[in-house]
Every structure is written in C-alpha cells, then in structure tokens.
Design an enzyme around this catalytic site. Structure first.
Site: not given
Length: 762
Positions: A409, A438, A449, A506, A728, A730
């Site tokens: 990340r 993760e 995501e 987007d 959420h 995602c």
C-alpha cells in the site's frame, strides 16, 4: 416442396449467369447457408397461385391470402442480387463516398402531369369516409403506385424538374406523409391495390443504371407503413434488396435525402427495419415466413439499407436519434462469436456478418466479443505455458492461469508499475490482486480496491500526470516533458484491464480521448507509425478547454483588424512545471503574424498542437498500454462513445432496476428501513442518485450489462441511528443503521452521500 423446385428450375438456369449472393457456409445459429436457390418475387407469386389452383397449402401460410389474391401482376426477370463486393472487413461508411455523382445518368422519361394537392387529397378522404364512396380515392392509389413514373408524377414537386442534387429530393414530403398516413384507414381492396402496384413496379425489366426518378421512387416506397405487417415481408424484402443493390453514388443521394425526413418518420423507418431483422431471425410462428434457407438474402439486404439510415444519422448535426437506438437487442441471443469469426476469416469475401455493420451491435455484445476474444488468447497462452512445464517435467502451478499482482500500500504506484511491466506477457489473464502483509483471498473486492486507489493517486493534481479542468470537469494530459513515460503506459494498461475485468473506473476523460484511442483501432505493425493523431477541431477543444475554445472562436469571427488588435504570431506559449516555454506552430512561426486571411490556419494548428503534438509521447505510451490488454480486431467495431462506456460505464441510471437486483444482508426487502430507503432513493433528483451510486460503488456510472451487474448489496449495521450510513465501495455495499422513519433516513443518507470523497476530482 418438389413442386416449388420444379417451378423454380427455369429461374435457376437464368440466375446461374448472375454473380452469387453467397458462396460459403453459414455462421452457426443463423442458418445462412451456402449458395442456395432462391425464388424471384414473380416466382413466389406464380408458385402461390399454382398452389391455390391445386388446392394446396400456400407457402408460409399467411402469404397466400395477401399476395396470391392480388390480381393483374406483371412478371419480370429475376431481381438482381446484392453486389458481391459490399462486405468489407472494416466499418462500412457512407461518409467516404464522393461528394456528388459523376457517372452520367440516362435521361428521365417524360412524366405525366398530375395536379392533385395535399389539401385536395385530404378532402377526397373526408368525403369518402362520410359517404362510403371510395371510388376517387381508389383510383388515386391505383394510379399512383402503378409504376415508378406515376409515383414521380404524384409526389414530385415539379413533374419534369431535374432535382439532381443531394440537397433536395424534389419529393413533396407533406403529400407523401398525408397519403401514407391515410392508407391504413382505407378499405382492404385499396391497400391490396397499392401492394399490387408496388409488386409490378419492382418487377420491371432492369436495363442499365437507375435514374434519379427511380431513386425518388425507392425513397417514397421505403416509407410505406404497410411493411409493418409480416404478411407483406416478401414484398418489403425485395424492395430492400433492390435498394441495397444500388450503386454507391445512388446510396450517397439516398443518405442525404433520408436525413431530411422528419425525426418521427425517420425513427419509424429505423424501427421497422430492426423489427424486420428480428422477426426474420426469430419468427413468432415457424410457418409465418418462408424458410430461411430460401431467403438468406433478407437479413443482409435489410442490414445494408439500415446502414444508409445510420449514415444519414451520422452526417446530421445534431444526430436525428441516439446511436444506441440503432442497436438490435435481439442479436444478443445469436452466436455472435461465430459472427465475429466469420468476419475475421471471410471479411473480404461474400460472407455476410453483422460485424460488418457494427452500429447494429449493442455495447453488451461488443464487450462480450472483446472479452471472449481476449480469453481465447489467454487460454492459448496458458496452454503453451502448461505444455512447456509438462514437457520439462516441472511442477505445474495453477497461478500461471492468473495475472497475479502483489503490491504494498505504501508503494502502490511503483509496485503496480513494476508488476505490470514484469508480467506484461500475462496481461490477458484473469486479474488477481494481493496486498502484501494482508491476509485474504481476492474474490473481486481487492481487485476493485486496487483500481480505485490507483486511480485516486494517479489523477490527483499534485501528482502532475493529468490536469483537471474545472470548466469541463474532465482530465487532460499534462504536457511536461520527461525521459520516461511508463506511468502513462500504466494508466492505459489500467484502462484495458478494467475493460477486460468488468471494472467501471471513475475517470473523466473527454470523448476526444477515446477517439484518439481508436486512431487507429489496432496497433500498427510499423513501430514508427504515428498513433493517436485524430483530426482535432474547435468543437473537440470545446469539450476540454471551453474558455480557450471560446476565445479562438471570437478570433475567427472578429470583424476588425486581426493583426493589429490581437497582435498574435504563429508561436504559442505553454507553462510546464512552472516554466513558460514557446513553440512555433509552423517553421518561422514567431515571425509570421496572424491576419484575417490566415487565422483559420492558426486556429487549426493551435488546436492540433494542444490536443495532439504537445502531448504526443504521453498519449502514445497511454495508447500502447491500453492496446497491450485489449489488442483485438473487435476494437474496430467500437465507436469512441462505446469505448468510454466500456471503461467508465453508462451514465444512464435506472434506480428501479437497481432495486430489483439489490441483495440484502441482515435486512429483508419488506422491512421498514429498506422500504424507506427505496422510497427516498427513487424520489431523489438525478444528481443525488448519482452521488448515492458513487458513494456505494466508487463510480456514478453503471456497468455496460446494467444495474444487475453491480451486485449491489444493502447490509444492516447494528449501531445507533445517530450514525450516518457507511459504504464498502470494493463490494458495492451500503450499510444502514435501523432507521425508523423515512424523514430520518433521508436526512442521514443525504448528508453521507453529499460529503463523500470523490476519486480524482477536486
């Protein structure tokens, strides 16, 4: 059917002298066969009359009563087939035809003088309705539709005027509309007499090229409302076949005449053609139409004529109807991959495929073709990898079937760039994302995501790759120069992966960007060939930089002394990373003043510089990134608007469809909170509905497949009703506390969606 073959034998011998319509086997699912014997219109009617006389059952049931009962038909030669060279492996465009017909046309025959006016005809109709005496109206219809000459006599504004221009068909449109609007309310014998006249007109001897009066007759005949009935489809099909077989020059005239029709009439004719194609593919009753093998030319003829209407719509400004209204949704139920393969393999031969006329294929079909084409390429690559592993007796790892992306990340952008660069041979495989450190299996949420986070970072204005223009609410490429444009290639690759993995991004590029992506639609073999250099106009600049476009428009319309008042040269200035740099639009441009005489050239060069030349390296990297994933002949089927829909989704919202497709967790659809939610959402204005969709999914657009493809979920969260809803993105999920009243839910939901952070927008 033995009697029918016997009746057709003479026609077959004569037809063997003509070029064939098709010469290869049919695409699966459509039944369009190898070269089959097909009857002429005259033979259809002769056969029907023979069967009626023999007491047999008429062909296709319903045709006997309509055609065989029409007396006085004049027989003619077999109608000519569609010309064999009209199907090319490229988008068929009427726009590229010559501006005017250059071939000489034979002299038109002298047309008899007919003086009846629209008003007189309407008065005749009123008298007939009131008195029941239809003799005068019957005589008018019988005479008018008896031949092409009589149609011109009735409907041409000046009987022997030339009207040999694309700008004016010479047809009295008001009179044509009045006659056709009244036709379906006349007695059946009058309607049958019109059909008889049309048949006689179509069965004339074919000698040489068509005259302009013939074109006018076709223009008039195609507007006949009687073709809405399947009982007239045989006649309609032969009319369409003759129109489809006209020369390109004739088609050019028809295109420009068609665009002069009223929007209502134009739409009616388009819908009639679409219905004809759908009914021919999937007839309601098996015996409703002749066997498909006997009339395989029906669909190609109708589609070619529909392409004339599509061309007329395209050259109209603004378009007469949305391009999406030319989609035939029925084609979503055929074997469109077989159509695609036919187009790929036989594109330059006589084999018909709907892919030759991509305007008729919906975005759903085109997306499916692109995805399946990419999947087939991916399967081929995976098979090679498996064979290679097995041949070397290595352990087979099923991960080789996926494009596995592992990122941190904290280093999201650099890791993503490294992974996609290192695994560029796997880009067509199914995407699977893992965030380092993760736990969790990517079932789609992590992939989405990853896209959302990357888009947010890349398009942030601080990053500098793209400029956000508030006036147009869109992004454009920064013109700064650097040694490495790999990050622009990453954005293009992301867009390609989003299309392939059905993720709506987007992002807000202008339509011109997608036109550049299709210039050309397939990557050139020559690595030095220019890409993305689409012709740029002031209207294109208006989409992106409206304020600058307005200023250039004022320069073009300025009445004063341009040179002294504007004091411009063919040199422009741009700020790049805080430094102002100058560029000449042409050699020695800094010494060439802009004058009234050369200002058009200045504007054109300036627009081209802004939208093409100043960002060429950035866009070329972006172009190659996109095509590295979506490299497919299927891109040749797409319009720029359709590429935008594949990348970003459709702007058309249908919240009722979302309600029907919604899933629930912790709630049932009958609970008070859920019912209040939909009452509020369905009553929202469009702007708030878009904000809700953005809040829940990360985008205010809908996937190409519709709301059902969102997998939208409403979940219950057991917290105080003082809390606002949360989402959420995602998982396209919205979580609602158990609000008890509609007022409370509306207040909290409006606050939540109105203050959610957008991705990549200021």
């Amino acid at each position: 059917m033995d009697g029918e073959h016997s009746a057709l034998s003479g026609v077959e011998r004569e037809r063997d002298k003509l070029p064939p319509i098709y010469n290869s086997s049919p695409p699966a699912g459509l039944g369009r066969g190898a070269k089959q014997p097909f009857p002429s219109l005259g033979t259809f009617i002769s056969t029907l009359n023979q069967r009626r006389d023999m007491g047999g059952r008429g062909l296709a049931g319903g045709f006997t009563g309509t055609l065989a009962s029409i007396p006085g038909l004049r027989h003619g030669r077999e109608l000519p087939p569609i010309c064999s060279d009209v199907r090319q492996k490229q988008r068929l465009s009427i726009d590229t035809l010559p501006p005017e017909v250059k071939a000489p046309f034979p002299s038109d025959p002298v047309i008899p003088l007919r003086t009846k006016t629209t008003k007189e005809f309407q008065e005749d109709m009123e008298r007939a309705v009131q008195s029941g005496d239809w003799r005068e109206v019957r005589e008018f219809y019988l005479t008018t539709f008896d031949s092409f000459i009589e149609m011109n006599a009735a409907f041409k504004r000046e009987a022997n005027g030339l009207f040999n221009t694309i700008d004016d068909s010479g047809v009295n449109a008001k009179f044509v509309n009045a006659v056709y609007d009244a036709l379906l309310s006349t007695p059946q014998d009058i309607q049958k007499s019109v059909l008889k006249g049309i048949i006689n007109s179509l069965l004339r001897e074919w000698k040489g090229p068509r005259t302009k009066d013939d074109l006018r007759a076709y223009f008039i005949l195609v507007q006949n409302p009687q073709y809405s009935s399947t009982s007239t489809y045989v006649i309609y099909a032969h009319l369409l076949r003759q129109i489809a077989a006209l020369s390109e020059a004739d088609h050019h005239f028809l295109v420009h005449w068609l665009k002069k029709l009223s929007p209502r009439r134009f739409r009616q004719l388009v819908e009639r053609l679409l219905q004809f194609i759908s009914t021919r593919l999937f007839p309601a009753e098996p015996d409703e139409l002749p066997p498909l093998s006997k009339c395989s030319w029906w669909i190609p003829s109708a589609t070619k004529v529909l392409s004339l209407f599509n061309a007329a719509n395209s050259v109209s400004s603004p378009p007469i109807m949305p391009f999406t209204d030319f989609y035939n949704i029925t084609l979503e139920h055929i074997d469109f991959m077989e159509e695609y393969r036919t187009w790929q393999n036989y594109g330059n031969s006589n084999r018909f495929s709907f892919c030759q006329f991509p305007f008729i294929l919906s975005t759903v079909v085109k997306k499916a073709i692109i995805q399946k084409d990419s999947e087939q390429q991916m399967i081929s690559q995976a098979r090679q990898s498996l064979v290679s592993k097995v041949s070397r007796r290595q352990r087979v790892d099923m991960n080789l079937l996926f494009l596995n992306i592992k990122v941190r990340r904290a280093q999201l952008l650099s890791d993503s760039l490294d992974e996609l660069t290192r695994k560029r041979c796997d880009l067509k495989k199914k995407l699977r994302v893992t965030f380092v450190g993760e736990a969790g299996l990517d079932m789609g949420g992590l992939t989405k995501e990853w896209f959302l986070l990357l888009v947010r970072q890349i398009f942030h204005t601080d990053y500098g790759m793209f400029t956000y223009i508030k006036d147009s609410r869109c992004h454009w490429f920064s013109s700064w120069k650097c040694d490495n444009y790999s990050e622009f290639q990453l954005v293009g690759t992301l867009m390609g992966l989003a299309v392939y993995n059905s993720i709506a991004l987007d992002i807000h590029f202008p339509l011109y960007c997608y036109r550049k992506l299709l210039t050309p639609p397939t990557v050139p073999c020559d690595q030095n060939a220019l890409v993305g250099m689409a012709t740029a106009t002031l209207d294109d600049l208006q989409q992106i930089m409206p304020e600058l476009a307005h200023g250039l428009g004022e320069l073009l319309s300025y009445e004063g002394n341009v040179e002294e008042d504007f004091y411009l040269t063919f040199q422009v200035f741009q700020e790049e990373m805080g430094v102002v740099k100058s560029y000449n639009l042409k050699p020695g441009g800094d010494k060439i003043p802009v004058t009234k005489q050369n200002r058009k050239e200045y504007v054109q060069l300036y627009v081209d510089f802004l939208l093409n030349k100043s960002i060429y390296k950035q866009f070329a990297a972006f172009y190659h990134g996109f095509h590295s994933v979506c490299a497919s002949d299927a891109l040749m089927l797409l319009r720029p608007e359709e590429v935008e829909m594949l990348v970003c989704g459709s702007p058309e919202l249908d919240m009722s469809a979302l309600q029907k497709a919604a899933q629930y967790e912790g709630y049932s659809k009958t609970e008070t909170t859920v019912r209040c939610f939909w009452d509020v959402v369905l009553a929202f204005p469009l702007e708030l509905q878009k904000k809700l969709l953005h809040f829940a999914t990360g985008s205010d657009r809908v996937p190409v497949g519709g709301m059902a493809d969102l997998n939208f979920k409403i979940s219950k969260i057991d917290v105080s009703t003082d809390w606002l809803p949360i989402s959420h993105t995602c998982f396209n999920q919205i979580c609602l506390p158990p609000y008890r009243t509609r007022k409370e839910l509306k207040h909290k939901l409006t606050i939540a969606i109105s203050n959610a952070e957008g991705f990549g927008l200021e």
